[in-house]
Design a protein around this motif. Structure first.
Motif, short mmCIF file in Angstrom:
data_model
loop_
_atom_site.label_atom_id
_atom_site.label_comp_id
_atom_site.label_asym_id
_atom_site.label_seq_id
_atom_site.Cartn_x
_atom_site.Cartn_y
_atom_site.Cartn_z
N UNK A 3 7.78 -4.60 -2.66
CA UNK A 3 6.97 -5.50 -1.50
C UNK A 3 5.71 -4.96 -1.23
N UNK A 4 5.33 -3.95 -1.57
CA UNK A 4 4.19 -3.11 -1.20
C UNK A 4 4.11 -2.92 0.26
N UNK A 5 5.01 -2.53 0.84
CA UNK A 5 4.70 -2.25 2.45
C UNK A 5 5.29 -0.96 2.70
N UNK A 6 4.68 -0.45 3.81
CA UNK A 6 5.19 0.87 4.02
C UNK A 6 5.66 0.81 5.46
N UNK A 7 5.60 -0.15 6.18
CA UNK A 7 6.19 -0.24 7.62
C UNK A 7 7.62 0.29 7.68
N UNK B 290 -1.91 1.83 -3.22
CA UNK B 290 -1.87 2.16 -1.63
C UNK B 290 -0.89 2.78 -1.01
N UNK B 291 0.24 2.70 -1.53
CA UNK B 291 1.10 3.70 -0.80
C UNK B 291 1.35 4.83 -1.38
#
Lengths: 264, 413
Positions: free
Chosen positions: A28-32, A168-169
């Motif tokens: 999901x390309x999210x780091x939260x 980015x991650x």
């Protein structure tokens, strides 16, 4: 023993859950949500610690006899190192590799232990120091190999100029390179300690004919070459990280290689 | 009373018109004073940036416009729409570069200016800080500001992904192209300190080195310097490749394969594209950087819906909060009336009590009063939140014999 195995199963499930979570985040390309999976990993790690203690009490020895017990302990070291160092170095993404590896090792350990609880445990102090220092050192090596692996992923993305999404991650190349180097710096003396205690146990006779011993020697040489190139040669980047991956393959081979004087 | 917004922005008006209507410094204070002096205006604030001029007012009646521009360039929103618009602005949805960060500090400074001019009141004192919070929330909970939005910023972002911390890293400028200055500033902010400048004309190199606090080096020393630096920005006007793969290969050996980040913004290019195939060399030309920016911006566009949801729910929350605050005057009156009664009754009994009994009686009566007034207080808030006007609340209290004359003045808006 049963309660120990139950706790180990819980830990394995926790590692599996965290693995899926980390992969989902990457996808999901999210780091939260990193912290959720990190917390799950902490819980699984706590359960793993409990499992190791329960197994140790029920068997009456440190669970380092045989490959299954050692692999279980190695997974524990890898996760512990990740949880502490990943936080300090801000490399949560390493969990995406560390968690599945920990799951695989724990699951294998569980499978073997549930069918064949290790027999004839060694009573020698030197034995536990020998295997224990190897496992600690190998734990650092495994995590260093994961850093090198991510390094190559990052290099590939940078070269292909796909610098969005998953890129980015990822931590910076420099951070991955240095993390791997530090882990090797910590793991190498532990490996040497394992080698020395092994020599003590065999009355300072080194069996060159033993395949496991040969592989360990090769591994030491490759890590020495890596450290030499980094420390003396000042090398950085792709080539030294490639060498690190070769060294990691040697670790794997030396772990799996049959030895005449070894239980595994 | 409701929030009214009148304004124009980069979508509705050209720069010629925008620059005529922009307010800054003293003009802003004067405009706020003029606006505040209008009879119907209770509160006002002006948000004036290079891309927009927006006047926010709270008051009664038709407000005379401060902005004199043809109607087709202006937009006017009221109530919820005005609140949603300000929240969209602070989230960066209305900016020329979607999700840019500067607007957040501009909203903050517009509020500060209005406060200095004493032109804010209970409504704008809540609206503007709320807008700043919405802006922060949008940026932290979505990817609306993620990724560099300019070529220079993209170059700096990539450098950080290669080297991590840039402090102590060495930079070389090869030539003095137009993009160099901004990139230099961004790299300087990121901590790059040692800068070498090389140019075909030594005088130009000296001049640029002086400007950026770097050191001029001869073009002939290029290989030596290349072996030492970490980042290179090339923008010479050379008609052919300045550095070929073979030449850079030798340099890489000399620098023991330490990573090298090359930004080639020259046209025609200074570096042979094959240089990018070398180990530990990361070569990006202007097209590559633009592609990165394009990807980042399209990623930001995909986040617009999520930000809009945040904006809408926050605007709803703000209006409910504002409405419930309208009841505060009525609630205070209610509580003060009962408190007065309590004190009177207490005074009658306390004379005959021991200190311990007095203390117990005091606690009991306070607790009883709080319990009794809890339900009416909540009800007043609910009624106000549901749109009942303060004067109707006043009527309710009047009916119960609990009114005070200053009730209406105490209500925020």
């Amino acid at each position: 023993m049963t309660s120990g195995l139950a706790a180990l199963s819980g830990a394995a499930l926790g590692y599996l859950g965290a693995s899926v979570g980390f992969q989902w985040n990457l996808f999901r390309r999210q780091e939260q949500d990193w912290h959720i999976w990190r917390n799950l990993l902490w819980a699984a790690f706590a359960l793993h610690t409990l499992a190791l203690l329960l197994v140790a009490f029920s068997l009456g020895h440190v669970p380092l006899n045989g490959m299954a017990e050692s692999l279980g302990s190695l997974a524990w070291v890898v996760v512990g190192l990740y949880l502490i160092l990943g936080r300090i170095w801000k490399m949560e993404v390493l969990g995406a590799v560390a968690a599945p590896a920990a799951f695989a090792m724990t699951a294998f350990s569980l499978l073997v232990l549930s069918t064949d609880p290790g027999l004839n445990p060694s009573k020698s102090f030197w034995f536990y120091l020998h295997v224990g220092s190897y496992m600690l050192g190998y734990g650092a090596f495994v995590l260093a190999a994961f850093c090198a692996l991510l390094y190559f992923v990052q290099v590939r993305l940078l070269k292909a100029k796909k610098v969005w999404g998953m890129f980015r991650l990822m931590p910076s190349l420099d951070a991955l390179d240095r993390a791997a180097y530090r882990l090797i710096l910590a793991g190498f003396p532990l490996m040497l300690l394992g080698l020395t205690t092994g020599m003590v146990m065999s009355n300072w006779v080194f069996a060159f004919g033993d395949i496991k011993n040969q592989m360990v020697l090769v591994t030491v040489c490759v890590y020495l070459a890596y450290l030499h190139l980094r420390l003396v040669g000042g090398w950085q980047g792709r080539r030294v990280n490639l060498l690190l991956l070769v060294a990691s393959a040697c670790v794997l081979l030396s772990f799996l290689a049959p030895g005449r004087f070894h239980r595994f | 009373m409701t929030v009214v917004l009148l304004g124009l922005n980069h979508k509705t008006a050209s720069i010629d018109l925008r620059e005529k209507i922009a307010f800054d410094g003293e003009r802003l204070q004067e405009a706020l004073a003029t606006l505040r002096a209008q009879p119907g205006v209770k509160e006002c604030a002006i948000l004036s940036t290079c891309n927009r001029t927006e006047v926010y007012t709270v008051g009664r009646g038709e407000l005379s416009p401060l902005i004199e521009a043809p109607a087709q360039h202006l937009y006017r929103y009221e109530g919820k729409q005005a609140v949603e618009h300000l929240f969209s602005v602070s989230s960066g949805l209305d900016s020329m570069v979607l999700g840019e960060n500067q607007i957040l500090s501009q909203v903050r400074s517009a509020y500060e200016s209005a406060r200095q001019a004493a032109s804010t009141g209970p409504t704008l004192d809540r609206l503007f800080p709320w807008a700043v919070r919405v802006g922060k929330r949008a940026r932290s909970q979505t990817r609306i500001c993620q990724g560099a939005s300019s070529v220079s910023a993209a170059a700096v972002e990539l450098a950080k992904k290669i080297f991590g911390d840039l402090s102590g890293r060495r930079l070389m400028l090869l030539g003095a192209g137009k993009m160099t200055e901004l990139t230099l500033k961004l790299l300087g902010d990121a901590g790059v300190q040692q800068i070498a400048v090389a140019n075909r004309t030594a005088a130009r190199a000296e001049e640029l080195a002086r400007q950026c606090g770097g050191q001029a080096v001869s073009f002939d020393d290029l290989d030596r310097v290349l072996a030492e630096v970490d980042i290179l920005i090339a923008s010479t006007g050379a008609p052919h490749y300045v550095v070929t793969q073979e030449r850079l290969s030798k340099v890489m050996r000399a620098r023991r394969y330490r990573p090298l980040f090359l930004v080639d913004i020259a046209m025609p290019r200074d570096f042979d594209p094959a240089c990018g195939e070398l180990d530990n060399v990361y070569l990006y030309n202007i097209d590559d950087l633009q592609e990165v920016v394009g990807q980042n911006l399209s990623q930001r566009h995909r986040e617009v819906q999520k930000v809009l949801e945040i904006v809408r729910s926050e605007a709803q929350g703000f209006l409910i909060d504002l409405d419930s605050r309208k009841a505060s005057g009525a609630i205070r009156t209610l509580r003060e009336s009962f408190e007065e009664l309590r004190q009177q009754e207490l005074a009658r009994y306390l004379e005959r009590c021991t200190p311990q009994e007095a203390e117990r009686l005091e606690a009991f009566s306070r607790s009883l009063l709080n319990k009794l007034l809890h339900a009416p207080t909540m009800r007043l808030r609910q009624l106000s939140g549901a749109g009942v006007e303060p004067n109707q609340l006043k009527l309710t209290l009047e009916f119960l014999g609990l009114t005070r004359e200053d009730l209406e003045d105490e209500a925020p808006s």
